[in-house]
Design an enzyme around this catalytic site. Structure first.
Site, PDB file in Angstrom:
ATOM      1  N   CYS A 141       0.795  -1.226   0.000  1.00  0.00           N
ATOM      2  CA  CYS A 141       0.000   0.000   0.000  1.00  0.00           C
ATOM      3  C   CYS A 141       0.826   1.274   0.000  1.00  0.00           C
ATOM      4  CB  CYS A 141      -0.962  -0.004   1.183  1.00  0.00           C
ATOM      5  SG  CYS A 141      -2.121  -1.392   1.121  1.00  0.00           S
ATOM      6  N   HIS A 270      -2.434   7.634   6.148  1.00  0.00           N
ATOM      7  CA  HIS A 270      -2.918   6.457   5.436  1.00  0.00           C
ATOM      8  C   HIS A 270      -4.346   6.158   5.901  1.00  0.00           C
ATOM      9  CE1 HIS A 270      -2.377   3.045   2.890  1.00  0.00           C
ATOM     10  NE2 HIS A 270      -2.442   2.149   3.860  1.00  0.00           N
ATOM     11  N   HIS A 304     -10.100   2.301   0.135  1.00  0.00           N
ATOM     12  CA  HIS A 304      -8.670   2.045   0.001  1.00  0.00           C
ATOM     13  C   HIS A 304      -8.406   1.606  -1.435  1.00  0.00           C
ATOM     14  CE1 HIS A 304      -4.633   1.083   0.582  1.00  0.00           C
ATOM     15  NE2 HIS A 304      -4.670   0.455   1.746  1.00  0.00           N
TER      16      HIS A 304
END
Length: 374
Positions: A141, A270, A304
């Site tokens: 990620c 994040h 996400h």
């Protein structure tokens, strides 16, 4: 070393086809995350930000590749950057690429080659006429930020003058079921940093940023000043329990930019809305002395988006600097971490000059970049 500027960008998402459209939707508190009842992807209803099914019909390219093409096209338009220039490099960021083909195609050597990330990179290179070998960054990620850092370093070294950094991922049953197996998917809308957070929403999207050693004559560019990557080696899927390793990346990025904690105007986190990620980020931010800086997460708007997330969020952060607006953290209501940070819960309008963007991912990887008004 050479300065590195963000001279053009594009976000292609369910919220819009351009960065401007996307930013306007965020300012108006519009989210792309919705409930979906799609048995082909999940036996149970799930929340995600997905494109309409009929948006991608080009038989020559997969949906993943069409997303990249759409976003790169949008960024290159009026940028003045020529893909056929030997001083221009293409960098592609993704975590899954064409892995969804496993669901629809029979196993074969041809399928193995079609799924390979270098195959997609070659097709995109040929489509636009890039003359240099493309670079693929697939680092969980943090892929988007890692790709930006790679482009920055290649320009600073003098190897290239321009880096077209593009990232994309699509959501399929294969991907969704993987996160469901971790019990990491929220049954409702995700709530980053909130006391009641219970997991992520996934999302589809693509983003492109063009990095250059040459600032636009208009002076509107944002500068990518520094960046750093670390790895905590804690667990294949669980983040560090101390936040020290993400703090290491933050500290290195800030020192590389010659900054102190008081210089940071806001932090783009994040913020996956999982219990352990948000807690780890809060600890890292605290270790960096940044508890007072406004913090936001965009996962409540985009879900996400995996390999595109770092790029999407960095571009939105750049727009925030330009427009002096900090986007709120959708879904956040109540502090839920042992080291509470200053989570932005409403739109903030104030002079902004410097942003810290951070990300973390599976395998313990962490990244941090510093963006400033040039």
């Amino acid at each position: 070393m050479k300065n590195v500027y963000l001279i053009a960008d594009n976000i292609y998402s369910p919220l819009g086809d351009t960065t401007a459209q996307n930013f306007e939707q965020l300012v108006n508190n519009v989210s792309g995350v919705q409930q979906h009842d799609n048995e082909a992807m999940s036996d149970e209803p799930f929340f995600a930000s997905l494109f309409e099914k009929d948006e991608f019909v080009d038989a020559d390219y997969t949906k993943f590749e069409q997303l990249l093409i759409a976003s790169i096209t949008g960024a290159l338009k009026d940028s003045g950057v020529n893909p056929s220039d030997k001083k221009t490099v293409l960098i592609i960021s993704t975590t899954k690429g064409n892995i969804s083909l496993l669901e629809t195609e029979q196993p074969s050597p041809e399928l193995d080659e079609r799924i390979a990330l270098h195959t997609s990179a070659k097709l995109i290179t040929q489509h636009f006429g890039f003359v240099n070998e493309p670079i693929v960054i697939s680092h969980a990620c943090i892929s988007g930020l890692a790709a930006m850092i790679t482009g920055m370093r290649l320009i600073q070294s003098g190897q290239y003058d321009h880096a077209v950094v593009a990232g994309a991922d699509v959501i399929s049953k294969f991907i969704l079921s993987g996160f469901q197996s971790f019990q990491a998917v929220s049954p409702g809308l995700c709530r980053p940093f909130d006391a009641g957070r219970d997991g992520i929403n996934l999302g589809e999207g693509a983003a492109t940023v063009i990095l250059s050693a040459e600032e636009k004559p208009t002076g509107e560019a944002i500068e990518l000043v520094s960046g750093a990557i670390s790895n905590d080696a804690n667990h294949i899927s669980g983040p560090s329990r101390t936040g020290e390793e993400l703090y290491f990346a933050i500290d290195k990025a800030m020192k590389g930019a010659g900054l102190q904690a008081g210089d940071i105007d806001f932090i783009s986190a994040h913020g996956t809305a999982t219990i352990y990620n948000d807690d780890m980020e809060s600890k890292a931010i605290t270790l960096a002395g940044l508890r007072e800086a406004p913090v936001n997460s965009l996962k409540g708007f985009y879900g996400h988006t995996l390999g595109a997330s770092g790029l999407i969020e960095a571009i939105i952060s750049a727009q925030s600097l330009k427009q002096n607006l900090v986007i709120p953290t959708k879904g956040f209501k109540q502090q839920g971490d042992t080291n509470p940070v200053n989570v932005c819960s409403q739109l903030i309008s104030k002079p902004l000059n410097i942003c810290l963007k951070i990300a973390s991912g599976f395998g313990g990887c962490n990244a941090a970049i510093i963006l400033t008004k040039s």
